[in-house]
Write an enzyme that holds these catalytic residues in place. Structure first.
Site, PDB file in Angstrom:
ATOM      1  N   GLU A  63       4.267  14.267 -10.133  1.00  0.00           N
ATOM      2  CA  GLU A  63       3.903  13.590  -8.887  1.00  0.00           C
ATOM      3  C   GLU A  63       2.848  14.394  -8.129  1.00  0.00           C
ATOM      4  OE1 GLU A  63       3.460  10.597  -6.843  1.00  0.00           O
ATOM      5  OE2 GLU A  63       5.389  10.372  -7.857  1.00  0.00           O
ATOM      6  N   GLU A  70      -5.535  11.760  -7.520  1.00  0.00           N
ATOM      7  CA  GLU A  70      -5.932  10.764  -6.526  1.00  0.00           C
ATOM      8  C   GLU A  70      -6.845  11.364  -5.459  1.00  0.00           C
ATOM      9  OE1 GLU A  70      -2.331   8.996  -5.049  1.00  0.00           O
ATOM     10  OE2 GLU A  70      -2.113   7.723  -6.820  1.00  0.00           O
TER      11      GLU A  70
END
Length: 121
Positions: A63, A70
């Site tokens: 994660e 991102e």
């Protein structure tokens, strides 16, 4: 040693940033704490704990890597591009796969002893 400490501070800052800003990181940490509470209650064996800890680390680390990907793509440019979307989707997919398998393994490890605790009295 000074270089190592600088690297350790940078890595810690990255983890803190992810916890502070990423809802999914907080969700995964909360899930890990809840599963840990169940594992304590069920008195899991050492090897079972080791497997759970590896899974917690894998999901949370993926994660955080997803967040890094991102952020990097967003820094490069906010315009929509098929490759940017593919990179973000692929990173999120890696997290999803880890979560699905972690849930499966969690059910295998926690399910039978929980069943016995709740219903075989």
């Amino acid at each position: 040693m000074r270089r190592f400490m600088k690297s350790l501070r940078a890595a810690s800052a990255g983890v803190a940033y992810a916890i502070r800003t990423q809802r999914h990181v907080r969700i995964h940490i909360t899930a890990a704490l809840l599963v840990s509470a169940a594992a304590i209650w069920l008195e899991l064996e050492t090897i079972e704990w080791a497997l759970l800890l590896v899974l917690f680390a894998l999901v949370i680390a993926l994660e955080i890597v997803n967040t890094a990907i991102e952020l990097t793509i967003d820094r490069i440019g906010l315009e929509q591009h098929p490759l940017a979307k593919a990179a973000k989707d692929t990173a999120a997919g890696a997290v999803l796969i880890a979560v699905i398998f972690a849930i499966g393994i969690g059910l295998l490890l926690l399910g039978p002893p929980m069943w016995h605790q709740l219903f075989d009295r």
